[in-house]
Motif scaffolding. Sequence first.
Motif, PDB file in Angstrom:
ATOM      1  N   ARG A   1      11.237  -7.337  -5.573  1.00 14.36           N
ATOM      2  CA  ARG A   1      11.756  -6.815  -4.312  1.00 14.36           C
ATOM      3  C   ARG A   1      12.814  -7.737  -3.728  1.00 14.36           C
TER       4      ARG A   1
ATOM      5  N   ALA B   1      15.526   0.366  -6.249  1.00 15.34           N
ATOM      6  CA  ALA B   1      14.127   0.743  -6.415  1.00 15.34           C
ATOM      7  C   ALA B   1      14.015   2.093  -7.141  1.00 15.34           C
TER       8      ALA B   1
ATOM      9  N   ASP C   1       4.810  -7.242  -6.162  1.00 19.99           N
ATOM     10  CA  ASP C   1       6.196  -7.402  -5.719  1.00 19.99           C
ATOM     11  C   ASP C   1       7.102  -6.284  -6.205  1.00 19.99           C
ATOM     12  N   CYS C   2       6.550  -5.075  -6.360  1.00 19.56           N
ATOM     13  CA  CYS C   2       7.350  -3.929  -6.786  1.00 19.56           C
ATOM     14  C   CYS C   2       7.550  -2.956  -5.628  1.00 19.56           C
ATOM     15  N   GLU C   3       8.545  -2.072  -5.794  1.00 19.46           N
ATOM     16  CA  GLU C   3       8.947  -1.181  -4.700  1.00 19.46           C
ATOM     17  C   GLU C   3       9.189   0.223  -5.258  1.00 19.46           C
TER      18      GLU C   3
ATOM     19  N   SER D   1       3.578  -5.413  -2.925  1.00 20.46           N
ATOM     20  CA  SER D   1       4.257  -4.187  -3.340  1.00 20.46           C
ATOM     21  C   SER D   1       4.424  -3.273  -2.127  1.00 20.46           C
ATOM     22  N   VAL D   2       5.443  -2.397  -2.194  1.00 17.21           N
ATOM     23  CA  VAL D   2       5.791  -1.554  -1.049  1.00 17.21           C
ATOM     24  C   VAL D   2       6.129  -0.151  -1.537  1.00 17.21           C
TER      25      VAL D   2
ATOM     26  N   HIS E   1       7.883   3.392   0.067  1.00 23.68           N
ATOM     27  CA  HIS E   1       8.576   4.030   1.189  1.00 23.68           C
ATOM     28  C   HIS E   1       8.406   5.535   1.032  1.00 23.68           C
TER      29      HIS E   1
END
Length: 219
Positions: free
Chosen positions: A75, A93, A119-121, A154-155, A157
């Motif tokens: 990220r 992303a 730490d992925c998006e 990790s996120v 959206h």
Amino acid sequence: KFGGSIYFTSSNPRAESSIEECKFEENKAQQGAGAIYYSPCANSEMKDNLFVNNYCNNDNAQGSSLYVIIANQSRKKIKEDDDDDDDDEKIKAVVIENNRIRSKPVNNSQQLFIDLKKDCELIFNSNSFSFDKTNSEDIPSNAKYIHLSMENSSVIHINGEICVDNKDDPLVEGFDSDANIVTDCHKADSENDQSFGDNDDNKSKDKSNLALIIFTHVS
């Protein structure tokens, strides 16, 4: 074995892929997902696809239609590239949007399994799910539309709505309460297949109608 129609994996954050306007119908796999095992790390899009009656033979399959696992992504690097004026060199992303998934519910499984590693998006825009008019009382207790698993940092959206046809319970697991999950929503029902172009009698009868699949490898 993994992915009845497509098995895709990439650990190169600058490699690009796009799967758009494809129909995946009646594919089967042993595990991973009935239609697609999809493991990009960045710069990849899955848009405007239709999944119909895809299944895994394994009783504890990750996803009956689609298994998404995103790893080997940073990220921090994506944020740094947002400040770069050269779009061709940016690391972006993964995007999943405007897909429709329909199949009968399966016990101990879900139509879509998303696994975001550390730490992925992921950008998860509007997507629609249907248990093909199965009555609420006939849905197995452990069947779901989506299961989301996220490791530290990790996120995801969510832009738009997650549309599910069941009116009593969203049957979506792992999302925050602010996710826009709309129940009794029938965008993925068969009546709307015509908008995908499924009304052409002369269309090929292949199990998977692959309209646009692009993979670009960057050294």
